[in-house]
Design a protein around this motif. Structure first.
Motif, PDB file in Angstrom:
ATOM      1  N   GLU A 110       0.824  -1.208   0.000  1.00 10.11           N
ATOM      2  CA  GLU A 110       0.000   0.000   0.000  1.00 10.11           C
ATOM      3  C   GLU A 110       0.863   1.265   0.000  1.00 10.11           C
ATOM      4  OE1 GLU A 110      -3.127  -0.034  -0.494  1.00 10.11           O
ATOM      5  OE2 GLU A 110      -3.401  -2.202  -0.287  1.00 10.11           O
ATOM      6  N   ILE A 111       2.057   1.169   0.534  1.00 13.13           N
ATOM      7  CA  ILE A 111       2.939   2.338   0.558  1.00 13.13           C
ATOM      8  C   ILE A 111       3.299   2.756  -0.863  1.00 13.13           C
ATOM      9  CG2 ILE A 111       5.221   3.182   1.261  1.00 13.13           C
ATOM     10  CD1 ILE A 111       5.035   1.376   3.693  1.00 13.13           C
ATOM     11  N   MET A 112       3.644   1.796  -1.698  1.00 10.91           N
ATOM     12  CA  MET A 112       3.999   2.130  -3.078  1.00 10.91           C
ATOM     13  C   MET A 112       2.758   2.504  -3.885  1.00 10.91           C
ATOM     14  SD  MET A 112       7.170   2.242  -3.322  1.00 10.91           S
ATOM     15  CE  MET A 112       7.214   2.523  -5.094  1.00 10.91           C
ATOM     16  N   ARG A 113       1.619   1.953  -3.538  1.00 12.13           N
ATOM     17  CA  ARG A 113       0.389   2.325  -4.247  1.00 12.13           C
ATOM     18  C   ARG A 113       0.060   3.801  -4.009  1.00 12.13           C
ATOM     19  NH1 ARG A 113      -5.628   1.156  -4.196  1.00 12.13           N
ATOM     20  NH2 ARG A 113      -5.558   0.658  -1.986  1.00 12.13           N
ATOM     21  N   VAL A 114       0.266   4.250  -2.799  1.00 13.76           N
ATOM     22  CA  VAL A 114       0.041   5.662  -2.482  1.00 13.76           C
ATOM     23  C   VAL A 114       1.064   6.528  -3.202  1.00 13.76           C
ATOM     24  CG1 VAL A 114       0.150   7.360  -0.619  1.00 13.76           C
ATOM     25  CG2 VAL A 114      -1.105   5.231  -0.284  1.00 13.76           C
ATOM     26  N   TYR A 115       2.323   6.096  -3.209  1.00  6.85           N
ATOM     27  CA  TYR A 115       3.362   6.859  -3.894  1.00  6.85           C
ATOM     28  C   TYR A 115       3.086   6.942  -5.396  1.00  6.85           C
ATOM     29  CZ  TYR A 115       7.828   7.806  -6.170  1.00  6.85           C
ATOM     30  OH  TYR A 115       8.812   8.312  -6.988  1.00  6.85           O
ATOM     31  N   GLN A 116       2.715   5.830  -6.016  1.00  9.60           N
ATOM     32  CA  GLN A 116       2.429   5.844  -7.452  1.00  9.60           C
ATOM     33  C   GLN A 116       1.263   6.770  -7.774  1.00  9.60           C
ATOM     34  OE1 GLN A 116       4.195   4.560  -9.848  1.00  9.60           O
ATOM     35  NE2 GLN A 116       5.633   3.454  -8.531  1.00  9.60           N
ATOM     36  N   ARG A 117       0.299   6.849  -6.873  1.00  6.70           N
ATOM     37  CA  ARG A 117      -0.820   7.772  -7.078  1.00  6.70           C
ATOM     38  C   ARG A 117      -0.335   9.217  -7.066  1.00  6.70           C
ATOM     39  NH1 ARG A 117      -5.424   8.526  -9.682  1.00  6.70           N
ATOM     40  NH2 ARG A 117      -7.089   9.465  -8.440  1.00  6.70           N
ATOM     41  N   VAL A 125      -1.399  12.541  -1.058  1.00  6.14           N
ATOM     42  CA  VAL A 125      -2.171  11.307  -1.201  1.00  6.14           C
ATOM     43  C   VAL A 125      -2.176  10.609   0.151  1.00  6.14           C
ATOM     44  CG1 VAL A 125      -2.460   9.139  -2.431  1.00  6.14           C
ATOM     45  CG2 VAL A 125      -1.449  11.101  -3.607  1.00  6.14           C
ATOM     46  N   SER A 126      -3.351  10.377   0.673  1.00  2.00           N
ATOM     47  CA  SER A 126      -3.483   9.736   1.977  1.00  2.00           C
ATOM     48  C   SER A 126      -4.062   8.338   1.831  1.00  2.00           C
ATOM     49  CB  SER A 126      -4.388  10.574   2.900  1.00  2.00           C
ATOM     50  OG  SER A 126      -5.668  10.756   2.313  1.00  2.00           O
ATOM     51  N   ALA A 127      -3.826   7.521   2.832  1.00  5.33           N
ATOM     52  CA  ALA A 127      -4.335   6.151   2.855  1.00  5.33           C
ATOM     53  C   ALA A 127      -5.204   5.974   4.084  1.00  5.33           C
ATOM     54  CB  ALA A 127      -3.185   5.151   2.876  1.00  5.33           C
ATOM     55  N   SER A 128      -6.417   5.465   3.872  1.00  2.00           N
ATOM     56  CA  SER A 128      -7.376   5.295   4.962  1.00  2.00           C
ATOM     57  C   SER A 128      -7.839   3.847   5.019  1.00  2.00           C
ATOM     58  CB  SER A 128      -8.597   6.203   4.763  1.00  2.00           C
ATOM     59  OG  SER A 128      -8.211   7.570   4.705  1.00  2.00           O
ATOM     60  N   PRO A 129      -8.029   3.305   6.210  1.00  2.00           N
ATOM     61  CA  PRO A 129      -8.540   1.929   6.332  1.00  2.00           C
ATOM     62  C   PRO A 129      -9.969   1.832   5.829  1.00  2.00           C
ATOM     63  CG  PRO A 129      -8.460   3.011   8.473  1.00  2.00           C
ATOM     64  CD  PRO A 129      -7.779   3.932   7.515  1.00  2.00           C
ATOM     65  N   ASP A 130     -10.245   0.760   5.102  1.00  2.00           N
ATOM     66  CA  ASP A 130     -11.581   0.548   4.530  1.00  2.00           C
ATOM     67  C   ASP A 130     -12.485  -0.102   5.579  1.00  2.00           C
ATOM     68  OD1 ASP A 130     -13.669   0.436   2.818  1.00  2.00           O
ATOM     69  OD2 ASP A 130     -12.930  -1.229   1.613  1.00  2.00           O
ATOM     70  N   LYS A 131     -12.794   0.677   6.596  1.00  2.00           N
ATOM     71  CA  LYS A 131     -13.689   0.209   7.652  1.00  2.00           C
ATOM     72  C   LYS A 131     -14.364   1.425   8.274  1.00  2.00           C
ATOM     73  CE  LYS A 131     -10.295   0.332  11.417  1.00  2.00           C
ATOM     74  NZ  LYS A 131      -9.639  -0.436  12.502  1.00  2.00           N
ATOM     75  N   LYS A 132     -15.381   1.171   9.055  1.00  2.00           N
ATOM     76  CA  LYS A 132     -16.101   2.264   9.689  1.00  2.00           C
ATOM     77  C   LYS A 132     -15.219   2.966  10.711  1.00  2.00           C
ATOM     78  CE  LYS A 132     -20.830   0.487   9.217  1.00  2.00           C
ATOM     79  NZ  LYS A 132     -22.077   0.101   9.950  1.00  2.00           N
TER      80      LYS A 132
END
Length: 313
Positions: A110-117, A125-132
């Protein structure tokens, strides 16, 4: 052999009494940076940890092959915002990864996915958990987003990557702003958010100092950025001014149609007039304070999202 990224990547990691999780988390970040970047650094901001977190970081740093690991020891407990600002000031990368906590609930990829974005033209570009979100977090962000009106709605984020352009821009803004996410949302550059599936990981427990800090941060952010405090103060001031006028009218009615105690009407009139004037002065003072808050924490000279240069004939 995989071609590595030429950009220099810095990672700033907040550490506070995280001896239970910091080893695995640091190894994961280090592995990603060494596998994908020619040049990288990790800055571990030790926010006055009272356990063995720093000793663990020192031990793991000896495993690094190409990544430089630095420990920044804070003099006393500062809280996430000030500690991360200290780490950001030390970072020299073209891009900077921010990890506000050692929460290992995402896959290393996920770290590289955020960087590639971010390479697609997004400066944040931020990363958030897919949960409530937790009930308290959900309530905070709903109110915050409603009353700030930022084009970039805030939410629970686990980590983010910032371009050097973001860092340069916020450096020209007020660094005393107590909530970095609000600064990023208000800087005017392109943002994106990626949701990731939550993986297994040991939950991080906050100590009493961290819980109190987060509560105070939430209250301060609401007051500074949403204007709710200003609206409440003005509403109460106007209400009390209306009450003062009503009391004055009531005393006039009693004076005209009844036989009040000697001096009572004069006293009530004076008090009504005095309180009306007092609350009027408070309204002006509150407005001045609101203007100062706007000038210090919110307003910028100008903001642009991007620049496009067109070729000529």
């Amino acid at each position: 052999m995989t071609n590595k990224e030429k950009n220099f990547m810095s990672a700033v990691l907040y550490v506070h009494n995280d001896e239970a999780v910091v080893a695995g988390f640091l190894r994961m970040v280090m592995g990603v940076l060494e596998a994908h970047f020619e040049h990288s650094e990790i800055i571990c901001v030790n926010d006055y940890s009272q356990d063995g977190s720093v000793d663990i970081v020192r031990g793991i740093s000896r495993e690094a092959k190409s990544t430089t690991v630095t420990v920044l020891n804070m003099s006393y407990f500062h809280g996430t915002e000030a500690a991360m600002n200290a780490g950001m000031d030390l970072a020299i990368g073209d891009f900077v990864l921010e990890f506000d906590a050692c929460v290992p609930d995402f896959a290393a990829a996920e770290i590289m996915r955020v960087y590639q974005r971010s390479l697609d033209g997004f400066d944040i570009v931020s990363a958030s958990p897919d949960k409530k979100q937790r009930l308290t977090s959900n309530l905070f962000y709903r109110v915050f987003n409603k009353y700030t009106g930022y084009s970039y709605p805030l939410g629970t984020e686990r980590f983010r990557v910032l371009s050097r352009r973001v860092i340069n821009r916020i450096s020209s803004m007020n660094k005393s702003v107590p909530y970095r996410k609000a600064v990023y949302a208000n800087c005017g550059l392109k943002t994106a958010n990626i949701r990731y599936p939550v993986t297994g990981g040991q939950a991080v427990r906050e100590d009493a100092a961290q819980r109190k800090y987060r509560r105070d941060l939430a209250v301060n952010s609401m007051i500074l950025f949403t204007g709710l405090g200003y609206r409440f103060a003005v509403t109460m001031t106007i209400l009390m001014m209306v009450v003062a006028v009503a009391v004055a009218v009531y005393s006039a009615v009693v004076y005209l149609f009844s036989t009040p105690v000697a001096g009572w009407t004069t006293t009530i009139f004076f008090m009504s007039f005095a309180f009306f004037g007092l609350f009027g002065i408070l309204t002006v003072i509150i407005k001045y304070l609101q203007i100062l808050v706007d000038l210090v924490f919110r307003r910028r000279k100008y903001s642009f999202e991007s620049i496009e240069k067109m070729g000529g004939n």
